[in-house]
Structures are given as C-alpha cells and as structure tokens.
Design a protein around this motif. Sequence first.
Motif, PDB file in Angstrom:
ATOM      1  N   SER A 422       0.834  -1.215   0.000  1.00 47.01           N
ATOM      2  CA  SER A 422       0.000   0.000   0.000  1.00 47.01           C
ATOM      3  C   SER A 422       0.865   1.259   0.000  1.00 47.01           C
ATOM      4  CB  SER A 422      -0.943  -0.006   1.205  1.00 47.01           C
ATOM      5  OG  SER A 422      -0.220   0.016   2.425  1.00 47.01           O
ATOM      6  N   CYS A 429      -1.055   7.532  -6.899  1.00 45.30           N
ATOM      7  CA  CYS A 429      -2.396   8.092  -6.724  1.00 45.30           C
ATOM      8  C   CYS A 429      -2.519   9.415  -7.479  1.00 45.30           C
ATOM      9  CB  CYS A 429      -2.690   8.320  -5.237  1.00 45.30           C
ATOM     10  SG  CYS A 429      -2.777   6.796  -4.267  1.00 45.30           S
ATOM     11  N   ASN A 430      -3.717   9.686  -7.980  1.00 50.33           N
ATOM     12  CA  ASN A 430      -3.951  10.907  -8.757  1.00 50.33           C
ATOM     13  C   ASN A 430      -4.518  12.009  -7.865  1.00 50.33           C
ATOM     14  OD1 ASN A 430      -6.659  10.210  -8.398  1.00 50.33           O
ATOM     15  ND2 ASN A 430      -6.747   9.121 -10.352  1.00 50.33           N
ATOM     16  N   SER A 432      -7.472  12.675  -7.135  1.00 55.30           N
ATOM     17  CA  SER A 432      -8.662  12.300  -6.366  1.00 55.30           C
ATOM     18  C   SER A 432      -8.256  11.852  -4.964  1.00 55.30           C
ATOM     19  CB  SER A 432      -9.418  11.171  -7.073  1.00 55.30           C
ATOM     20  OG  SER A 432     -10.436  10.660  -6.243  1.00 55.30           O
ATOM     21  N   THR A 435      -8.372   7.959  -3.940  1.00 54.88           N
ATOM     22  CA  THR A 435      -7.275   7.017  -4.186  1.00 54.88           C
ATOM     23  C   THR A 435      -6.244   7.069  -3.055  1.00 54.88           C
ATOM     24  OG1 THR A 435      -6.096   8.699  -5.501  1.00 54.88           O
ATOM     25  CG2 THR A 435      -7.552   7.181  -6.686  1.00 54.88           C
ATOM     26  N   HIS A 436      -5.995   8.252  -2.524  1.00 51.08           N
ATOM     27  CA  HIS A 436      -5.064   8.391  -1.397  1.00 51.08           C
ATOM     28  C   HIS A 436      -5.646   7.746  -0.134  1.00 51.08           C
ATOM     29  CE1 HIS A 436      -2.168  11.314  -3.225  1.00 51.08           C
ATOM     30  NE2 HIS A 436      -3.207  11.515  -4.040  1.00 51.08           N
ATOM     31  N   ILE A 438      -7.587   5.221   0.003  1.00 49.96           N
ATOM     32  CA  ILE A 438      -7.561   3.760  -0.116  1.00 49.96           C
ATOM     33  C   ILE A 438      -6.227   3.218   0.394  1.00 49.96           C
ATOM     34  CG2 ILE A 438      -7.489   1.852  -1.762  1.00 49.96           C
ATOM     35  CD1 ILE A 438      -9.533   3.390  -3.464  1.00 49.96           C
ATOM     36  N   TYR A 439      -5.114   3.798  -0.119  1.00 52.19           N
ATOM     37  CA  TYR A 439      -3.820   3.288   0.342  1.00 52.19           C
ATOM     38  C   TYR A 439      -3.615   3.589   1.821  1.00 52.19           C
ATOM     39  CZ  TYR A 439      -0.850   7.466   0.962  1.00 52.19           C
ATOM     40  OH  TYR A 439      -0.277   8.613   1.429  1.00 52.19           O
TER      41      TYR A 439
END
Length: 563
Positions: A422, A429-430, A432, A435-436, A438-439
Amino acid sequence: MTSGIQTKNSGASGPIVPDGGWGWIIVFSSFMIHFIMDGITYSMGDVFLHPMMDNLHKARGPVSTIFGILPAITLATGPIATIFTNTYGCRKVTIVGSCLAAVGFLLSYLWANIWFYYLAIGIIGGIGFGLIYLPAIVSVGFYFERKRSFAMGIAVCGSGLGTLAFPAIMPYIINSPLWFGYEGALLLEASVIFICVIFGAFMIPLPQEPSEIRRLERKARIEAKQQTRKEITAMNENNEQQNKLIQNNEKSDIPLEQLTVDDIDINEKSQLDKIVSNEKDEEIFVPRKDAVYQGSLHNIPLYNDDHDEYRRQMMNINEGKTKKTFFEKIVEQIDLNLLKDLSFALFAISNFLTSLGFNVPYNFANDLATDANVIVHKRHWIIMSIGISNCFGRVIIGFLADRSWINRLTLYNTTLIIAGISTMFAPFCNSSVATHMIYASLFGFFSGGYVGLTSIIIVDLVGVDKLSDAFGVLLLFQGIAVAIGTPVVGSMRDAFSEFDRPYLWPYLIFGGSILLSGLILFAIPILKRQKERQQKLSKHQLQMGVLSFSKQDLSAPEQQQQI
C-alpha cells in the motif's frame, strides 16, 4: 527486616490482579495517553512540515529530521523507562515524563530555530514521550490477566483516534490569528501533553508492582532503624542510671559490672548497625516480565496449567548484595545475546526494515497529496484515514491472533506485506483524494495489526520470560531505523523535486523495505526446524509459550498436551 521479607514473599506468591474495577480507569488513562502522545507524534509531519519549511526557510530534509528524531528518541528511551518504572512506579514516571515532554514543546515556542527544534521537540520531547509510553502499556499489564487482550486493545486504540483527531483540529489552530501560526499550535500541544499528568496520577500502584515492593522495603528498613535507635537509646539511659548508682556507692563492686554492661552494649549496638547497613546493600528488582504482552495469556501453556506458578515466574525476584550501576541495568535490558538465535535475529532485522518506512506515510501523506494536486481542505482526510483504520486493525487483527486456528506468524507477515504494498502504491495516486484514502486505509489497518502482534510474535520466538529483554533489543533496532527513514525520504523528495512524481522512488524504496520485512520472516519456520533438529525445545520453553514450528505451530492447548 522480617517484615521486609514477608512483603517480598507476599508480593511474589499472591499478586492481586483485579481484571476490572479500577483497572478500567487505568485502561482509560492509557487510552488517553496513547491518544495524546501518538496523535501528536504521527501528525507532526502532516501539520507542521510546510509551516516550518516556510518559517525556517529550510528544505524537507532538515525539517523532517525533527519528525524522525522525536519517535526515534521515544523508542530509544524504552530501556531507561523500564528501569525507572521498576524503581519508581508507573505513576511517578508518567508524571515526570509528561512534564518533561510538555517542557520540550513549550521551549520550541520560544525560539524558531531548526537546531533548537532538534533539541526541544526531538530530544527533550522524545525522552518525555518515552517515559510516558512504557508505563501506559505496563500499567494495563499489571491490572489485567484474563481480560488482558481486550483491555490492551482498548488502550492502544487511543493511538488511532489521536491520529484521526489532531490532523483535523491543528490546521484550524495554525491558521487562526489567535494562535500566531504554528508556534501557537506547539504551545497548545505542550498544554495538552501536560494533561497526561492527570492520567498518570490515576495509575494507583498494586502491591506486587516493583515500585511498591521497593517502597515497602524502604519502609521496613526505616522502621528497623527507628527500632534500633530506640533500643540503643534505652540501653544508654539504663547505663546512665547505673553510672549514677555507682558514683553514689563507692564500696560497691559495680564498676566491674558496669564495664561488662558497657561492653555488651557496644557489641549489641555494633551488631544492630551492621544489620541495618547490610540491608542498605540489598537490591530488590522485580520486573513483571509479561507486562508489555498484548495478547491473551491463554496462549501461554503454563498460565493455563498453573496460574500461581506462572505469576511467580513472571514476578521473579532478584536479590543481591551488590548493587548494579545504572549503565549495567540498561545493558541488562538490551540482551544482545538473544541475537545468537537466528530466528530472533531475523525478526530484529525485519523490525529494522519495517521501521525504516513505518513513519513515512504519516509524515509525508499531506505533502504527497500536495504534489498530486489534491484539493487543499481534503488533504488531511488521508492521515485521518490512517488513524481510523488503525483502530480497526488493532482490534480485529488482535482478535484473530488469539484464535487457536490462526498461524500468528503468517498473520504478522501478511500485515507487513500489505502495509508495504500500500505504501508503494501511494505515489501512483492521482488528484482524487479517494485514491489516497484507499492506500492510507490499507496501511493504517495492517500497520495497526503489526504493532499489536509484535509482542505476541516475540513470545512465540523466545518465550514470555524473555519478552522484556527481547523487547529492549527491538526498541534499539526500531529507534535507529526511524531516525534514518524520515530524514532520508525528505531529502530524496528535495533531490527529485523536478520529477513528475518526486515521491516515487522514496516511497518505492521505503515501502519496499516494509514489504521485504514481511517476506523474509517466512524463513523463520525453516530456521526453527533446523535448530530443533539439533536441540529440541525444553519443557520450560514450551511452558513459556515458545512455538514448536516442527509441530506446525501448535496452539496453546495442543502445546500443553505435548508437555
């Protein structure tokens, strides 16, 4: 002197473990200490990195060193905190540590200088946090046995909630004119740290705690000295009366008798003084060896078989006529001889690799989101995601670790592998924020499980009776790694500032170190089997919870049947 011996025996053979009652106040105190201490430590990079860079006119490398020194010194202070806790008790050490850490952060408010921050926040604050952290764990270990896993789980959840709260609150403090920027935020954090004095005061010591046994010993010695002085005074008064009678009767043979009485008096006084002086040389050191164990004690076969014998061995009393120096005590807390065991040596290396990258997501999540152009007011959501998922990870993975059908080593390795992957995913990550998050959630959940499982795996490797010694060794490895990881990542980010993804290689390298730390541990069963072919585990080792990997990681009841 007699009362002192009785105190020692009662302290070791019949320990009082409430498993509730005031123990839940201890859990609450530990929870709040974790909330404050870890909340501040893990949010430092998120909250203070950019404000300090702007104000000090320094790059990420020097500034992030502050955030590396703080946790490194906290870990390195562990063995010293153990000695102080055994000597003075959880309450006093927590109060002193709270005051010291608060003073460190208060001093940082007075002078904005990078080197002064290293001293005030990193070293003074780190030593204070180190003195706070250990008693917060140990105090729960003293108050709970049957419900220890549950109580520990609640206490350490304060860490995740603190990581959730501080990044959400502190940016508003910094941006408020009332607080004059980040210096005001440091002043506020100093005040919050000082509140830990109250939680330390709640840590009422139990009779079997080392500090209480020492206190009762000192009380017994004082009473013995007072009794000795009274007897000597009474003897002297009798002698003075006899001398007056002798002077009034010149024909009497009393002078000869007086001489005999004086000689007897002097001999008795000499013997009593000798007894008191001998008592001064005795050293009572009574560590509760399993106090930092966060798992269920039902995983320890001896605990299931004989509670009293288990408690007696965990409260092992060492008496000696020769006092050890403070340095000798520190060396005793870091038993490097344990590294001769290849399985434990590999585990120590794994902890070093994990700690290299462990603090990276905490300290640079906000900066990484800035590079990815995440909306400003949403950037703090990332580290907050780490905090809330960390709570769930500690509880859920801790619960799974206590199940007899779970291979704890495999579970531990899995937490590290997923946490590492992760972290390596983060720089991709972009813009958004989802996405950050999530990790961050994956890292928080599985890294939280890793922290809770560490003491459990130590016991599986070396036994609960060597837990405190092994823990001291790991703190040494972790402290060095944490001091290296954060500053190096900050410096690498500065060096790669012209790249499209400046954090790509730092996160890949240090996330990869976490991944590697989990993968190499799959070699432990092989090493254990090789060792067991040469030397079978003893009955004592099996009783103390060492897993027999040659028997496919037997659960505690199954190990007990084999004994």
